[in-house]
Design a protein around this motif. Structure first.
Motif, PDB file in Angstrom:
ATOM      1  N   THR A 133       0.822  -1.216   0.000  1.00 28.97           N
ATOM      2  CA  THR A 133       0.000   0.000   0.000  1.00 28.97           C
ATOM      3  C   THR A 133       0.852   1.261   0.000  1.00 28.97           C
ATOM      4  OG1 THR A 133      -0.149   0.006   2.414  1.00 28.97           O
ATOM      5  CG2 THR A 133      -1.896  -1.133   1.197  1.00 28.97           C
ATOM      6  N   LYS A 134       0.224   2.335  -0.424  1.00 28.53           N
ATOM      7  CA  LYS A 134       0.872   3.646  -0.449  1.00 28.53           C
ATOM      8  C   LYS A 134      -0.164   4.694  -0.085  1.00 28.53           C
ATOM      9  CE  LYS A 134       3.515   6.765  -3.435  1.00 28.53           C
ATOM     10  NZ  LYS A 134       4.131   6.940  -4.775  1.00 28.53           N
ATOM     11  N   GLU A 135       0.257   5.683   0.700  1.00 27.61           N
ATOM     12  CA  GLU A 135      -0.658   6.754   1.095  1.00 27.61           C
ATOM     13  C   GLU A 135      -0.908   7.668  -0.094  1.00 27.61           C
ATOM     14  OE1 GLU A 135      -1.245   9.797   4.883  1.00 27.61           O
ATOM     15  OE2 GLU A 135       0.770   9.245   4.227  1.00 27.61           O
ATOM     16  N   MET A 136      -2.179   7.923  -0.391  1.00 31.53           N
ATOM     17  CA  MET A 136      -2.540   8.744  -1.544  1.00 31.53           C
ATOM     18  C   MET A 136      -3.628   9.729  -1.169  1.00 31.53           C
ATOM     19  SD  MET A 136      -2.635   5.783  -4.507  1.00 31.53           S
ATOM     20  CE  MET A 136      -3.009   6.967  -5.814  1.00 31.53           C
ATOM     21  N   ASN A 137      -3.655  10.858  -1.886  1.00 37.47           N
ATOM     22  CA  ASN A 137      -4.703  11.854  -1.687  1.00 37.47           C
ATOM     23  C   ASN A 137      -6.016  11.345  -2.272  1.00 37.47           C
ATOM     24  OD1 ASN A 137      -3.197  13.903  -0.411  1.00 37.47           O
ATOM     25  ND2 ASN A 137      -2.319  14.519  -2.372  1.00 37.47           N
ATOM     26  N   HIS A 138      -7.117  11.698  -1.624  1.00 33.48           N
ATOM     27  CA  HIS A 138      -8.430  11.282  -2.096  1.00 33.48           C
ATOM     28  C   HIS A 138      -9.418  12.416  -1.867  1.00 33.48           C
ATOM     29  CE1 HIS A 138     -11.947   8.846  -2.905  1.00 33.48           C
ATOM     30  NE2 HIS A 138     -12.460   9.177  -1.728  1.00 33.48           N
ATOM     31  N   ILE A 139     -10.279  12.645  -2.855  1.00 35.20           N
ATOM     32  CA  ILE A 139     -11.313  13.680  -2.736  1.00 35.20           C
ATOM     33  C   ILE A 139     -12.655  12.972  -2.607  1.00 35.20           C
ATOM     34  CG2 ILE A 139     -12.417  15.668  -3.828  1.00 35.20           C
ATOM     35  CD1 ILE A 139      -9.849  16.152  -5.350  1.00 35.20           C
ATOM     36  N   ASP A 140     -13.349  13.207  -1.477  1.00 35.82           N
ATOM     37  CA  ASP A 140     -14.622  12.510  -1.260  1.00 35.82           C
ATOM     38  C   ASP A 140     -15.757  13.202  -2.004  1.00 35.82           C
ATOM     39  OD1 ASP A 140     -15.368  14.753   0.201  1.00 35.82           O
ATOM     40  OD2 ASP A 140     -14.971  13.824   2.156  1.00 35.82           O
ATOM     41  N   ALA A 141     -16.967  12.682  -1.822  1.00 34.95           N
ATOM     42  CA  ALA A 141     -18.132  13.200  -2.547  1.00 34.95           C
ATOM     43  C   ALA A 141     -18.429  14.651  -2.226  1.00 34.95           C
ATOM     44  CB  ALA A 141     -19.357  12.329  -2.245  1.00 34.95           C
ATOM     45  N   ASN A 142     -17.975  15.119  -1.058  1.00 33.22           N
ATOM     46  CA  ASN A 142     -18.218  16.510  -0.655  1.00 33.22           C
ATOM     47  C   ASN A 142     -17.069  17.442  -1.039  1.00 33.22           C
ATOM     48  OD1 ASN A 142     -20.711  15.839   0.595  1.00 33.22           O
ATOM     49  ND2 ASN A 142     -19.583  15.055   2.382  1.00 33.22           N
ATOM     50  N   GLY A 143     -16.099  16.904  -1.789  1.00 31.84           N
ATOM     51  CA  GLY A 143     -14.984  17.732  -2.234  1.00 31.84           C
ATOM     52  C   GLY A 143     -13.891  17.903  -1.202  1.00 31.84           C
TER      53      GLY A 143
END
Length: 720
Positions: free
Chosen positions: A197-207
């Motif tokens: 695994t690697k830590e990654m940025n994620h944008i949820d449904a609310n931005g």
């Protein structure tokens, strides 16, 4: 054709020069002058040592960015003595071909498929040819008299770029014309390491931006799903297949049939693998299989080791049902199970050679079946790309090391790369006084050459270097033979041997040699290719001897046979006339640095991938010397021609900086290879050196072999 100079350098004797293998200085650039300081344009590629950076216009290639080489295990304590070698003095006698641009009919199309070809060298008559007495033609290339031609129904071409229609299909579906009726096979690594695994940025449904850990396999599945969804929406007739490999190989096909699993007992048996894969070759369009493909894709889970070779072979068999298909491999490790298992760094030479031959066999199968193979590996892993990438290099595909976050973009780049033609064959014909330099056939000095390419994608190119068949062997300087080797007569690997008797050539598969004047007749274009492009061996010798006088102009011809995605078969023949000079300084002064720079980057990278790092270094430094001569020789010599000012130094700086960057990569390759050889229990010949090319170095080489031409051409266009 883009030539290295305005003039062909027509020498009577091949000169030599002495260069060193010192990669950290350019003290032997000729005329006793040091290389001037230049403005460095960094690509963002960083290293742990003093190795120079690659330099290209614009942003750094994503494929090569942020790559870090291992630092030496211990500091250098003493300065090593430079190794010098006498090499052929480089010249700008070369040209490049953008094959993809020749895989389309020219404006001058001959629909009746009638052409006149030379009975000897197989050159095609074009507008530059001259008919004598209305029915005879003295070939412009080999001088053979083609007498008593039967020219009923023949019209002499009006152009030097002509196309002959060989075959027109009776019915062509619209989807075939659009190139949408091919297979795309995703070959996905599900071995245990893909769970990393690697830590990654994620944008949820609310931005909102959050950070989450994503495994390599999950990143691949997400990117593949996105691209498959786009294929369904934009190219619904394309057929998508799925193959996964871990300890076993799981063939899902289009996911409408039962999965076929290959276990350990058959992973080394290509016959059984082929028979099983044949059952899943008939894929349905993605518009009909999308839901099941996505469901199967998302169920993939990590397990076991890496049966990459059997997985790749199964995918190739599956893809072979339709010409123009693509296979995309995504992996993070070395093949260690079944056919194609990669030996470790302590293996003997026989194991390394056998492994290399397996991947060349994969490449030949893919090329013969018009399949393009591309390879994606993960940053920070070791996949021995020098072996796996061979398949991609042979088929016009790409090799890339990417960050997990960039997987989607790279999948997209591969899928949007258009296959412009299939069943492509190229035949080169030069004047009989010239020969094509061929690193794979060192002793052959042939004026013709043939290559079967299979698929051709946009931007696919070729470099052709040529020389002059000298009047006397005694006048030919030694070619890349070290001072020590000259005493023993040893031929240095990777360079040409002293020429055979003037005007003579050796028969070799896929080459056409001279067998003297014969009667030539008008033939149909379809029949011409039985003689000209099928690759049949022709055993003959030339009746033409090189002339001691310098010609004012010489012809060059390229013939390309191709089949469009709509099924039409064409032969396109392009002839170009180039002026000649016997003055080296004149040819070098008119050198096109963009063409020579791109050609050098490509050919030296290919030598590096083959493990020929020393000869690659010598060849590269000889090209750098040529650039220096271009600048200062008019100041040193009394020239017999008027020269124009070269303008500012921008072109020279860019050229020299780029080659210096490549020189640094070769230096790193030499350091790593020598360290590995020192630790190996058995000695190895140069043919095994390629096994020690690291993934980071191989990635730079593959990037240059695939994209050097495009980057230099883009830069050239920006100057207009």
């Amino acid at each position: 054709m883009n030539f290295g100079s305005k003039y062909v350098y027509y020498y009577q004797k091949s000169d030599s020069e002495s260069v060193s293998d010192n990669s950290e200085s350019d003290d032997d650039l000729g005329f006793g002058l040091a290389r001037p300081q230049s403005r460095r344009v960094s690509s963002g590629l960083r290293t742990a040592g003093p190795m120079p950076m690659m330099s290209f216009d614009g942003p750094a290639p994503a494929l090569a960015s942020r790559v870090e080489f291992d630092s030496p295990s211990k500091p250098r304590t003493e300065k090593k003595k430079k190794k010098r070698k006498k090499v052929r003095k480089s010249d700008p006698n070369l040209f490049t071909l953008d094959i993809s641009k020749y895989c389309a009919p020219s404006a001058d199309i001959h629909p009746n498929s009638k052409m006149v070809i030379c009975s000897n060298c197989k050159a095609v008559m074009t507008s530059v040819s001259t008919l004598q007495d209305g029915n005879s033609w003295i070939c412009d290339f080999c001088g053979t008299p083609n007498l008593d031609l039967q020219l009923e129904g023949f019209t002499k071409p009006k152009s030097d770029d002509i196309t002959f229609l060989l075959k027109k299909p009776e019915v062509v579906a619209a989807k075939d014309k659009a190139g949408e009726n091919h297979n795309v096979i995703f070959v996905i690594d599900i071995s245990g390491s893909m769970g990393t695994t690697k830590e990654m940025n994620h944008i949820d449904a609310n931005g909102r931006h959050t950070r989450t850990y994503v495994s390599r396999l999950d990143a691949v599945k997400k990117a593949a799903e996105f691209q498959i969804r786009q294929l369904k929406d934009e190219s619904p007739n394309i057929k998508v297949g799925l193959v996964a490999f871990g300890s076993n190989v799981e063939m899902y096909g289009d996911c409408h049939s039962e999965m076929v699993e290959f276990k350990r007992d058959v992973l080394n048996d290509t016959n059984q693998l082929t028979r099983k894969a044949e059952d899943l070759k008939n894929l349905k369009p993605i518009s009909k299989t999308f839901d099941k493909v996505i469901k199967t894709l998302n169920k993939l889970d990590v397990r076991g080791n890496t049966a990459l070779g059997p997985g790749l072979w199964s995918a190739l068999v599956m893809a072979s049902s339709v010409k123009g298909s693509k296979v995309i491999i995504c992996t993070d490790g070395c093949a260690n199970n079944g056919i194609g298992t990669l030996p470790d760094d302590y293996a003997d030479e026989l194991e390394i050679t056998a492994c290399r031959d397996v991947y060349k066999g994969f490449g030949n199968y893919a090329k013969d079946n018009n399949i393009t193979v591309s390879v994606i590996s993960m940053e920070g892993t070791d996949c021995k790309l020098v072996h796996l990438g061979t398949v991609a290099q042979m088929t016009g595909g790409t090799v890339d090391i990417v960050n997990q976050a960039n997987l989607n973009d790279q999948f997209g780049n591969i899928l949007t790369s258009r296959t412009v033609a299939v069943d492509v064959m190229v035949y080169l014909c030069l004047h009989h006084s010239l020969y094509i330099r061929d690193r794979d056939n060192l002793a052959v000095q042939s004026s013709t050459k043939q290559d079967q390419l299979g698929n051709v994608t946009e931007g696919m190119d070729m470099v052709v270097e040529f020389g002059v068949k000298t009047v006397s062997n005694e006048n030919e300087a030694p070619m890349d033979i070290s001072e020590e080797d000259q005493q023993t007569g040893t031929l240095a690997a990777g360079m040409a041997e002293a020429p055979a008797a003037a005007g003579m050539t050796e028969a070799a598969e896929g080459k056409f040699d001279f067998d003297g004047p014969q009667k030539s007749t008008l033939v149909s274009a379809e029949n011409v290719f039985v003689q000209n492009i099928t690759g049949e061996e022709v055993s003959s010798s030339s009746s033409q001897q090189p002339s001691s006088s310098q010609p004012s102009k010489l012809p060059f011809q390229v013939q390309v046979k191709f089949t469009t995605r709509g099924g039409e078969e064409y032969l396109r023949a392009v002839t170009i006339i180039r002026e000649c000079t016997d003055q080296r300084a004149k040819a070098e002064h008119e050198m096109d640095l963009d063409v020579v720079g791109a050609a050098t980057s490509k050919t030296v990278s290919e030598m590096g991938l083959a493990g020929q790092y020393e000869n690659a270094m010598f060849a590269l430094k000889a090209k750098k010397n040529m650039s220096v001569r271009r600048k200062i020789q008019p100041q040193c010599d009394s020239l017999e021609f008027e020269i124009e000012a070269l303008g500012d130094d921008t072109d020279d700086e860019y050229y020299m900086d780029d080659l210096s960057d490549l020189q640094g990569v070769l230096s790193e390759q030499r350091r790593v290879t020598k360290a590995q050889l020192a630790a190996a229990p058995t000695s190895k010949s140069e043919s095994a050196y390629s096994h020690y090319v690291s993934d980071s170095v191989a990635n730079v080489y593959y990037d240059r072999t695939n994209k050097a031409m495009q980057k230099f051409q883009k830069r050239k266009a920006s100057k207009k």
